[in-house]
Design a protein around this motif. Structure first.
Motif, PDB file in Angstrom:
ATOM      1  N   ALA A 149       6.594  -1.698  -4.530  1.00  0.00           N
ATOM      2  CA  ALA A 149       6.124  -1.967  -3.173  1.00  0.00           C
ATOM      3  C   ALA A 149       5.790  -0.680  -2.422  1.00  0.00           C
ATOM      4  O   ALA A 149       4.899  -0.666  -1.572  1.00  0.00           O
ATOM      5  CB  ALA A 149       7.170  -2.780  -2.405  1.00  0.00           C
ATOM      6  N   GLN A 150       6.488   0.407  -2.752  1.00  0.00           N
ATOM      7  CA  GLN A 150       6.148   1.684  -2.106  1.00  0.00           C
ATOM      8  C   GLN A 150       4.683   2.027  -2.366  1.00  0.00           C
ATOM      9  O   GLN A 150       3.970   2.474  -1.479  1.00  0.00           O
ATOM     10  CB  GLN A 150       6.997   2.814  -2.686  1.00  0.00           C
ATOM     11  CG  GLN A 150       8.461   2.769  -2.353  1.00  0.00           C
ATOM     12  CD  GLN A 150       9.116   4.084  -2.760  1.00  0.00           C
ATOM     13  OE1 GLN A 150       8.899   5.108  -2.135  1.00  0.00           O
ATOM     14  NE2 GLN A 150       9.895   4.055  -3.829  1.00  0.00           N
ATOM     15  N   VAL A 151       4.251   1.822  -3.618  1.00  0.00           N
ATOM     16  CA  VAL A 151       2.889   2.168  -3.986  1.00  0.00           C
ATOM     17  C   VAL A 151       1.908   1.111  -3.489  1.00  0.00           C
ATOM     18  O   VAL A 151       0.901   1.414  -2.860  1.00  0.00           O
ATOM     19  CB  VAL A 151       2.778   2.340  -5.520  1.00  0.00           C
ATOM     20  CG1 VAL A 151       1.326   2.541  -5.927  1.00  0.00           C
ATOM     21  CG2 VAL A 151       3.641   3.501  -5.986  1.00  0.00           C
ATOM     22  N   LYS A 152       2.223  -0.159  -3.768  1.00  0.00           N
ATOM     23  CA  LYS A 152       1.273  -1.240  -3.476  1.00  0.00           C
ATOM     24  C   LYS A 152       1.194  -1.562  -1.989  1.00  0.00           C
ATOM     25  O   LYS A 152       0.148  -1.966  -1.500  1.00  0.00           O
ATOM     26  CB  LYS A 152       1.681  -2.507  -4.235  1.00  0.00           C
ATOM     27  CG  LYS A 152       1.549  -2.393  -5.740  1.00  0.00           C
ATOM     28  CD  LYS A 152       0.087  -2.406  -6.157  1.00  0.00           C
ATOM     29  CE  LYS A 152      -0.049  -1.768  -7.513  1.00  0.00           C
ATOM     30  NZ  LYS A 152      -1.438  -1.479  -7.841  1.00  0.00           N
ATOM     31  N   VAL A 153       2.311  -1.462  -1.294  1.00  0.00           N
ATOM     32  CA  VAL A 153       2.325  -1.891   0.099  1.00  0.00           C
ATOM     33  C   VAL A 153       2.191  -0.697   1.056  1.00  0.00           C
ATOM     34  O   VAL A 153       1.388  -0.724   1.972  1.00  0.00           O
ATOM     35  CB  VAL A 153       3.608  -2.695   0.420  1.00  0.00           C
ATOM     36  CG1 VAL A 153       3.634  -3.101   1.885  1.00  0.00           C
ATOM     37  CG2 VAL A 153       3.697  -3.910  -0.483  1.00  0.00           C
ATOM     38  N   LEU A 154       2.974   0.337   0.803  1.00  0.00           N
ATOM     39  CA  LEU A 154       2.943   1.477   1.718  1.00  0.00           C
ATOM     40  C   LEU A 154       1.867   2.483   1.335  1.00  0.00           C
ATOM     41  O   LEU A 154       1.568   3.393   2.105  1.00  0.00           O
ATOM     42  CB  LEU A 154       4.307   2.171   1.752  1.00  0.00           C
ATOM     43  CG  LEU A 154       5.488   1.314   2.199  1.00  0.00           C
ATOM     44  CD1 LEU A 154       6.770   2.135   2.221  1.00  0.00           C
ATOM     45  CD2 LEU A 154       5.248   0.699   3.578  1.00  0.00           C
ATOM     46  N   GLY A 155       1.308   2.356   0.129  1.00  0.00           N
ATOM     47  CA  GLY A 155       0.246   3.259  -0.286  1.00  0.00           C
ATOM     48  C   GLY A 155       0.736   4.657  -0.628  1.00  0.00           C
ATOM     49  O   GLY A 155      -0.031   5.614  -0.589  1.00  0.00           O
ATOM     50  N   ARG A 156       2.018   4.772  -0.973  1.00  0.00           N
ATOM     51  CA  ARG A 156       2.515   6.094  -1.377  1.00  0.00           C
ATOM     52  C   ARG A 156       1.995   6.436  -2.763  1.00  0.00           C
ATOM     53  O   ARG A 156       1.699   5.557  -3.566  1.00  0.00           O
ATOM     54  CB  ARG A 156       4.043   6.085  -1.430  1.00  0.00           C
ATOM     55  CG  ARG A 156       4.664   6.054  -0.051  1.00  0.00           C
ATOM     56  CD  ARG A 156       6.181   6.127  -0.128  1.00  0.00           C
ATOM     57  NE  ARG A 156       6.727   6.008   1.212  1.00  0.00           N
ATOM     58  CZ  ARG A 156       7.932   5.513   1.496  1.00  0.00           C
ATOM     59  NH1 ARG A 156       8.706   5.073   0.510  1.00  0.00           N
ATOM     60  NH2 ARG A 156       8.348   5.424   2.730  1.00  0.00           N
ATOM     61  N   SER A 157       1.927   7.726  -3.037  1.00  0.00           N
ATOM     62  CA  SER A 157       1.527   8.144  -4.382  1.00  0.00           C
ATOM     63  C   SER A 157       2.694   7.882  -5.325  1.00  0.00           C
ATOM     64  O   SER A 157       3.840   7.727  -4.901  1.00  0.00           O
ATOM     65  CB  SER A 157       1.192   9.626  -4.394  1.00  0.00           C
ATOM     66  OG  SER A 157       2.372  10.383  -4.259  1.00  0.00           O
ATOM     67  N   LYS A 158       2.396   7.854  -6.608  1.00  0.00           N
ATOM     68  CA  LYS A 158       3.441   7.575  -7.590  1.00  0.00           C
ATOM     69  C   LYS A 158       4.539   8.624  -7.553  1.00  0.00           C
ATOM     70  O   LYS A 158       5.718   8.316  -7.678  1.00  0.00           O
ATOM     71  CB  LYS A 158       2.828   7.490  -8.988  1.00  0.00           C
ATOM     72  CG  LYS A 158       3.043   6.095  -9.529  1.00  0.00           C
ATOM     73  CD  LYS A 158       2.844   5.935 -10.970  1.00  0.00           C
ATOM     74  CE  LYS A 158       4.097   5.256 -11.456  1.00  0.00           C
ATOM     75  NZ  LYS A 158       4.210   5.060 -12.830  1.00  0.00           N
ATOM     76  N   GLU A 159       4.131   9.879  -7.369  1.00  0.00           N
ATOM     77  CA  GLU A 159       5.115  10.971  -7.364  1.00  0.00           C
ATOM     78  C   GLU A 159       6.041  10.829  -6.166  1.00  0.00           C
ATOM     79  O   GLU A 159       7.258  10.947  -6.271  1.00  0.00           O
ATOM     80  CB  GLU A 159       4.408  12.333  -7.298  1.00  0.00           C
ATOM     81  CG  GLU A 159       3.570  12.679  -8.529  1.00  0.00           C
ATOM     82  CD  GLU A 159       2.291  11.861  -8.627  1.00  0.00           C
ATOM     83  OE1 GLU A 159       1.645  11.633  -7.587  1.00  0.00           O
ATOM     84  OE2 GLU A 159       1.940  11.445  -9.751  1.00  0.00           O
ATOM     85  N   GLU A 160       5.411  10.562  -5.021  1.00  0.00           N
ATOM     86  CA  GLU A 160       6.173  10.413  -3.793  1.00  0.00           C
ATOM     87  C   GLU A 160       7.192   9.278  -3.940  1.00  0.00           C
ATOM     88  O   GLU A 160       8.361   9.414  -3.591  1.00  0.00           O
ATOM     89  CB  GLU A 160       5.172  10.061  -2.679  1.00  0.00           C
ATOM     90  CG  GLU A 160       5.489  10.580  -1.324  1.00  0.00           C
ATOM     91  CD  GLU A 160       4.387  10.183  -0.342  1.00  0.00           C
ATOM     92  OE1 GLU A 160       4.661  10.083   0.839  1.00  0.00           O
ATOM     93  OE2 GLU A 160       3.238   9.942  -0.791  1.00  0.00           O
TER      94      GLU A 160
END
Lengths: 242, 230
Positions: free
Chosen positions: A101-112
């Protein structure tokens, strides 16, 4: 932060929630207890719109949950939720569970996202389990991962739906410890639980529900000192004396 | 008595039979992929709470499961070009040829069966998983693609393959539109050379070996996948 006004809900003709009103202020920990079938889980699931309700209003951080125009996914991404049966995604590794969800919803990078996942796993004492699948972890470990997954979204409030009910007794404390720590850091929390020790330790208020009604809504000291309703007295005597 | 049989005939015509087998594989695979994609969409429609989606999907499934496959193949070959002609008014509207019409017929027919399999597969994923996905802020689409369908398909792999085996056998029906699959090829050689016993026995053995091997593989998968899904 969370405000409920006269919330009612029916399953067909059966009324599961009757005119429930309460509020949770920022930084408060509110414990919801009551016999099984009293509507506590339903009530907490109404807060993030997982359960629709037919009457009344719930406002979370200024956003009305029941309003059809509300962007529910967006609202939910700000509210963490932890379930009785953990509900980790069994086909994903622990890190991927936390990253999704961090990546898909918040748009964070994978590393972040991975960095965040690692620091949260360390915080809940599971940094060595990052590459495992949920099925390889114990119940207590799974629930701590679930808490980390919810925290990764930087929630403004956390909802807990009987987080320790499905756990073996020796694993309950490892989960409660994480929750106590969270509470002491000032997280806004609404917790459905029977763990009265937890309530006594960190709750600001205790809500007692029975037959879909909020029977008692009192500060912790009032509730454990002298519950005003007979049903609450009975319930407490049943769960506290063994 | 076997002296009267000429088993050589199979060896002599192996290139032709192999061509038929390739056709059969080709049609089976394409129809399976198409059927699973369309079946997934239909399953999502059937599970939707909007009547405008679930009613048509339900009607589609019930209709196609109530008519024989051979009719569907026929219709697509003969009726659809006529319908296209009538609708567009173009005198040049021609059929899309027997292969594509058969492929479409198989795809839409199989989709009805795959729909029901996939619907059951989606429902086998616990409600709590969907709640957890939503609680994290995922949209319906994201929850389906990332959380529900991967688990559903893992549970469904064995039965999807079983349906594929049935499809593999059903492809022999394409003879009605003049296509030559493995069965058709065997049949034609049998008629031409008057070697009915040899070729029909051979075809039976080939179908049996392939389908039995596939079923065996399905069983193996079932044993391997079941404990993994907690």
């Amino acid at each position: 932060m969370i405000e409920m006004k006269n919330v009612s809900k029916w399953y067909g003709k059966f009324q599961v929630l009757k005119d429930c009103s309460t509020r949770v202020e920022k930084g408060q920990v509110v414990v919801v207890c009551g016999p099984s079938g009293s509507g506590k889980s339903t009530l907490i699931k109404c807060v993030n719109g997982l359960e629709p309700f037919q009457k009344g209003e719930i406002v979370v951080n200024g956003v009305s949950v029941g309003d059809p125009g509300t962007d529910l996914p967006r609202l939910r991404s700000h509210i963490g939720m932890v379930f009785q049966n953990f509900e980790l995604f069994p086909h994903m590794k622990v890190t991927d569970n936390i990253n999704l969800a961090q990546v898909k919803v918040l748009g964070r990078s994978k590393e972040e996202a991975s960095e965040k996942a690692h620091s949260l796993l360390e915080r809940v004492g599971l940094k060595d389990q990052a590459e495992k699948y949920p099925g390889q972890l114990s119940g207590g470990q799974q629930q701590r991962v679930a808490i980390a997954r919810a925290l990764a979204m930087d929630p403004i409030a956390m909802l807990f739906d009987e987080p320790t009910s499905a756990l073996d007794p020796e694993m309950i404390n490892e989960v409660l410890d994480v929750m106590v720590e969270l509470a002491q850091e000032g997280m806004t929390m609404m917790v459905v639980t029977h763990e009265m020790g937890f309530a006594k330790k960190v709750a600001h208020r205790v809500i007692f529900m029975d037959y879909g009604e909020i029977v008692e809504d009192a500060t912790k000291d009032e509730f454990f000192g002298s519950p005003r309703s007979e049903r609450a007295v009975q319930f407490l005597s049943k769960i506290l004396h063994h | 008595m076997f002296a009267a049989f000429d088993w050589e005939v199979i060896w002599r015509t192996k290139a032709y039979l192999w061509q038929g087998m390739l056709f059969t594989f080709n049609l089976t695979l394409l129809a399976m992929v198409g059927g699973i994609i369309l079946g997934t969409l239909l399953a999502l429609m059937r599970l939707s709470s909007y009547r405008i989606l679930n009613v048509p999907a339900g009607a589609y499934v019930n209709l196609l499961r109530s008519i024989p496959l051979i009719l569907v193949i026929f219709w697509f070959y003969f009726l659809v070009p006529l319908a296209v002609k009538a609708i567009t008014g173009s005198p040049y509207a021609e059929g899309i040829g027997p292969f594509y019409s058969a492929l479409i017929a198989f795809t839409i027919f199989e989709a009805a069966y795959y729909c029901e399999i996939i619907r059951a597969g989606i429902q086998s994923v616990p409600r709590g998983q969907v709640d957890a996905a939503y609680a994290l802020g995922l949209t319906y689409r994201q929850a389906m693609m990332r959380v529900v369908l991967p688990q559903a398909f893992r549970n469904m792999v064995p039965i999807l393959l079983t349906q594929g085996v049935i499809l593999f056998q059903d492809t022999s029906l394409v003879y009605v539109v003049g296509l030559t699959d493995f069965m058709g090829a065997a049949s034609k050689v049998a008629q031409r050379d008057g070697r009915l016993v040899e070729l029909y026995l051979f075809a039976a053995v080939v179908y049996f070996v392939l389908c039995f091997a596939a079923s065996y593989y399905v069983k193996y998968l079932q044993a391997r996948l079941t404990p993994a899904s907690r």
